[in-house]
Design a protein around this motif. Sequence first.
Motif, PDB file in Angstrom:
ATOM      1  N   GLU A 116       0.730  -1.315   0.168  1.00 34.29           N
ATOM      2  CA  GLU A 116       0.375  -0.212  -0.100  1.00 34.29           C
ATOM      3  C   GLU A 116       1.193   1.081  -0.352  1.00 34.29           C
ATOM      4  OE1 GLU A 116      -2.217  -0.463   3.337  1.00 34.29           O
ATOM      5  OE2 GLU A 116      -3.890  -1.143   2.286  1.00 34.29           O
ATOM      6  N   ARG A 117       2.239   1.102   0.691  1.00 35.06           N
ATOM      7  CA  ARG A 117       2.676   2.544   0.557  1.00 35.06           C
ATOM      8  C   ARG A 117       3.098   2.550  -0.253  1.00 35.06           C
ATOM      9  NH1 ARG A 117       5.086   0.775   6.393  1.00 35.06           N
ATOM     10  NH2 ARG A 117       3.581   1.780   7.698  1.00 35.06           N
ATOM     11  N   ARG A 118       3.821   1.317  -1.502  1.00 32.86           N
ATOM     12  CA  ARG A 118       4.462   1.983  -2.331  1.00 32.86           C
ATOM     13  C   ARG A 118       3.792   2.058  -3.525  1.00 32.86           C
ATOM     14  NH1 ARG A 118       7.642  -3.830  -3.527  1.00 32.86           N
ATOM     15  NH2 ARG A 118       8.220  -2.761  -5.619  1.00 32.86           N
ATOM     16  N   LEU A 119       2.114   1.855  -3.560  1.00 35.75           N
ATOM     17  CA  LEU A 119       1.518   2.479  -4.210  1.00 35.75           C
ATOM     18  C   LEU A 119       1.330   3.171  -4.312  1.00 35.75           C
ATOM     19  CD1 LEU A 119      -0.616   1.054  -6.541  1.00 35.75           C
ATOM     20  CD2 LEU A 119      -2.074   1.007  -4.658  1.00 35.75           C
ATOM     21  N   ILE A 120       1.595   4.558  -2.582  1.00 34.17           N
ATOM     22  CA  ILE A 120       1.054   5.753  -3.115  1.00 34.17           C
ATOM     23  C   ILE A 120       1.668   6.047  -3.655  1.00 34.17           C
ATOM     24  CG2 ILE A 120       1.242   7.273  -1.052  1.00 34.17           C
ATOM     25  CD1 ILE A 120      -0.513   5.410   0.901  1.00 34.17           C
ATOM     26  N   ALA A 122       4.038   5.637  -6.194  1.00 31.44           N
ATOM     27  CA  ALA A 122       3.996   4.936  -7.379  1.00 31.44           C
ATOM     28  C   ALA A 122       2.712   5.968  -7.947  1.00 31.44           C
ATOM     29  CB  ALA A 122       3.229   3.648  -7.549  1.00 31.44           C
ATOM     30  N   SER A 123       2.054   7.019  -6.658  1.00 33.80           N
ATOM     31  CA  SER A 123       1.176   7.395  -7.992  1.00 33.80           C
ATOM     32  C   SER A 123       1.816   9.082  -7.952  1.00 33.80           C
ATOM     33  CB  SER A 123       0.184   7.419  -6.251  1.00 33.80           C
ATOM     34  OG  SER A 123       0.810   8.245  -5.855  1.00 33.80           O
ATOM     35  N   GLY A 124       3.303   8.845  -7.942  1.00 34.97           N
ATOM     36  CA  GLY A 124       3.127  10.594  -8.110  1.00 34.97           C
ATOM     37  C   GLY A 124       4.748  10.374  -9.372  1.00 34.97           C
ATOM     38  N   VAL A 125       4.222   9.143  -9.643  1.00 34.63           N
ATOM     39  CA  VAL A 125       4.947   8.603 -10.955  1.00 34.63           C
ATOM     40  C   VAL A 125       4.682   8.501 -12.752  1.00 34.63           C
ATOM     41  CG1 VAL A 125       6.937   6.986 -12.409  1.00 34.63           C
ATOM     42  CG2 VAL A 125       6.688   6.959  -9.719  1.00 34.63           C
ATOM     43  N   GLU A 126       5.188   9.750 -12.981  1.00 30.25           N
ATOM     44  CA  GLU A 126       4.323   9.987 -14.322  1.00 30.25           C
ATOM     45  C   GLU A 126       4.571   9.115 -15.815  1.00 30.25           C
ATOM     46  OE1 GLU A 126       4.676  13.876 -14.985  1.00 30.25           O
ATOM     47  OE2 GLU A 126       3.771  14.687 -13.092  1.00 30.25           O
ATOM     48  N   GLY A 127       3.790   9.393 -16.734  1.00 29.06           N
ATOM     49  CA  GLY A 127       4.202   8.244 -17.988  1.00 29.06           C
ATOM     50  C   GLY A 127       4.069   6.590 -17.542  1.00 29.06           C
ATOM     51  N   MET A 128       4.129   6.313 -18.262  1.00 32.53           N
ATOM     52  CA  MET A 128       4.277   4.908 -18.516  1.00 32.53           C
ATOM     53  C   MET A 128       4.916   4.603 -17.755  1.00 32.53           C
ATOM     54  SD  MET A 128       2.529   2.981 -20.687  1.00 32.53           S
ATOM     55  CE  MET A 128       2.266   1.286 -21.434  1.00 32.53           C
ATOM     56  N   GLU A 129       6.156   4.252 -17.425  1.00 26.78           N
ATOM     57  CA  GLU A 129       6.290   3.779 -16.607  1.00 26.78           C
ATOM     58  C   GLU A 129       5.860   3.834 -15.123  1.00 26.78           C
ATOM     59  OE1 GLU A 129       8.901   1.349 -14.018  1.00 26.78           O
ATOM     60  OE2 GLU A 129       9.124   2.040 -16.468  1.00 26.78           O
ATOM     61  N   GLY A 130       4.917   5.255 -14.521  1.00 22.16           N
ATOM     62  CA  GLY A 130       4.483   5.075 -13.685  1.00 22.16           C
ATOM     63  C   GLY A 130       3.014   4.330 -13.980  1.00 22.16           C
ATOM     64  N   PHE A 131       2.841   4.499 -14.371  1.00 26.43           N
ATOM     65  CA  PHE A 131       1.565   3.488 -14.938  1.00 26.43           C
ATOM     66  C   PHE A 131       1.402   1.633 -14.823  1.00 26.43           C
ATOM     67  CE2 PHE A 131      -0.679   0.313 -17.881  1.00 26.43           C
ATOM     68  CZ  PHE A 131      -1.801   0.149 -17.705  1.00 26.43           C
ATOM     69  N   ARG A 132       2.634   1.593 -15.520  1.00 25.67           N
ATOM     70  CA  ARG A 132       3.175   0.171 -15.419  1.00 25.67           C
ATOM     71  C   ARG A 132       3.183  -0.135 -13.612  1.00 25.67           C
ATOM     72  NH1 ARG A 132       7.154   0.403 -20.045  1.00 25.67           N
ATOM     73  NH2 ARG A 132       5.305  -0.258 -21.890  1.00 25.67           N
ATOM     74  N   ARG A 134       1.982   1.160 -10.961  1.00 24.37           N
ATOM     75  CA  ARG A 134       0.862   1.435 -10.563  1.00 24.37           C
ATOM     76  C   ARG A 134       0.229  -0.101 -10.966  1.00 24.37           C
ATOM     77  NH1 ARG A 134       1.398   6.062 -11.979  1.00 24.37           N
ATOM     78  NH2 ARG A 134       0.365   6.135 -13.634  1.00 24.37           N
ATOM     79  N   TRP A 135       0.071  -0.461 -11.718  1.00 25.34           N
ATOM     80  CA  TRP A 135      -0.881  -1.658 -12.188  1.00 25.34           C
ATOM     81  C   TRP A 135      -0.217  -2.364 -11.596  1.00 25.34           C
ATOM     82  CZ3 TRP A 135       1.520  -5.759 -15.995  1.00 25.34           C
ATOM     83  CH2 TRP A 135       0.563  -6.283 -16.862  1.00 25.34           C
ATOM     84  N   SER A 136       1.442  -3.111 -11.851  1.00 25.60           N
ATOM     85  CA  SER A 136       2.123  -4.161 -10.761  1.00 25.60           C
ATOM     86  C   SER A 136       1.416  -4.909  -9.540  1.00 25.60           C
ATOM     87  CB  SER A 136       3.527  -4.308 -11.060  1.00 25.60           C
ATOM     88  OG  SER A 136       4.260  -4.868 -10.629  1.00 25.60           O
ATOM     89  N   LEU A 137       1.264  -3.121  -8.702  1.00 22.24           N
ATOM     90  CA  LEU A 137       1.377  -2.911  -7.125  1.00 22.24           C
ATOM     91  C   LEU A 137      -0.072  -3.298  -6.849  1.00 22.24           C
ATOM     92  CD1 LEU A 137       3.896   0.137  -6.587  1.00 22.24           C
ATOM     93  CD2 LEU A 137       4.425  -2.192  -5.652  1.00 22.24           C
ATOM     94  N   HIS A 138      -0.765  -2.762  -8.084  1.00 27.82           N
ATOM     95  CA  HIS A 138      -2.432  -2.814  -7.375  1.00 27.82           C
ATOM     96  C   HIS A 138      -2.576  -4.724  -7.196  1.00 27.82           C
ATOM     97  CE1 HIS A 138      -6.373  -3.535  -7.781  1.00 27.82           C
ATOM     98  NE2 HIS A 138      -6.553  -2.211  -7.346  1.00 27.82           N
ATOM     99  N   GLY A 139      -1.955  -5.005  -8.299  1.00 26.84           N
ATOM    100  CA  GLY A 139      -2.614  -6.643  -8.585  1.00 26.84           C
ATOM    101  C   GLY A 139      -1.764  -7.521  -7.810  1.00 26.84           C
ATOM    102  N   ARG A 140      -0.736  -7.213  -7.176  1.00 28.88           N
ATOM    103  CA  ARG A 140       0.183  -8.127  -5.600  1.00 28.88           C
ATOM    104  C   ARG A 140      -0.451  -7.258  -4.984  1.00 28.88           C
ATOM    105  NH1 ARG A 140       6.373  -6.292  -6.084  1.00 28.88           N
ATOM    106  NH2 ARG A 140       5.838  -7.387  -4.456  1.00 28.88           N
ATOM    107  N   LEU A 141      -1.008  -6.589  -5.030  1.00 26.65           N
ATOM    108  CA  LEU A 141      -1.277  -5.547  -3.845  1.00 26.65           C
ATOM    109  C   LEU A 141      -2.585  -6.550  -3.594  1.00 26.65           C
ATOM    110  CD1 LEU A 141      -2.144  -3.880  -0.790  1.00 26.65           C
ATOM    111  CD2 LEU A 141      -3.090  -2.304  -2.516  1.00 26.65           C
TER     112      LEU A 141
END
Length: 177
Positions: A116-120, A122-132, A134-141
Motif C-alpha cells: 500500500e505504501r509503495r502504491l502511494i 508510485a502514484s507520483g510517477v508519471e507516464g507509462m513507467e508510473g502506469f506500469r 501502479r498496475w503491477s503493485l495494484h495487482g500484487r496488493l
Amino acid sequence: MDVDSQPTMEETILVGDDLMMGPPSPLIPPEIASHVLEGVDLCDGILRNLFLCLQINDIEPFCQEEIALYRQCAEKRDRELRQRLQDSEQKLGLSMPLDGAKERASQLESEVTSLERRLILASGVEGMEGFRQRWSLHGRLTDTKRRLEALKQGIDDRKKDKPDTVEVSTKKRWFFW
C-alpha cells in the motif's frame, strides 16, 4: 450509432500493451510454488512462438494470432493460479500449527502494508513507467489481500472445528442421600 462504425476483431490490431489488460500474473511464494504450479499450463510454448514471430516479423501487426492466443492462455492460467493460491493459503490456515498460521498472517499483513505504501509512492510517477508500477503493485496488493483473507478463513474454520477445552459441558452429578 452505426453498426459498421464499430471495429471488428479483424480491424483491431493488438499490441504488446494489450497484454496488460486486467491484473498482472500473480507472484507465487516459493514455499508453495510446487503445489500451486503442478499441472498448470504456463503458456511457455505460446510465449515462445510469440517471441519467435516478433523476432522474424519485427512488428506486432504481423503477430496478431500469437498475441491473442497468449492473452487467452495467460488469462486462464492466472485465474487458475489465483484460485490455487487462495485454496493453498486456506489449507495452510487449517493445517499449520496455530502459532505458525498466525505468524504467516502477520507476515502477509505487513506485506499488504508495504505494498500500500509503495502504491502511494508510485502514484507520483508519471507516464507509462508510473502506469506500469501502479498496475503491477495494484495487482500484487489485491492478490496478497485475497491470500490473507483465505488464510484467515482457514484459521477461523479450524477454530470452529475444534471446540475449546474450556467449553466442555460439565456433567450433572446426582447425589443420593
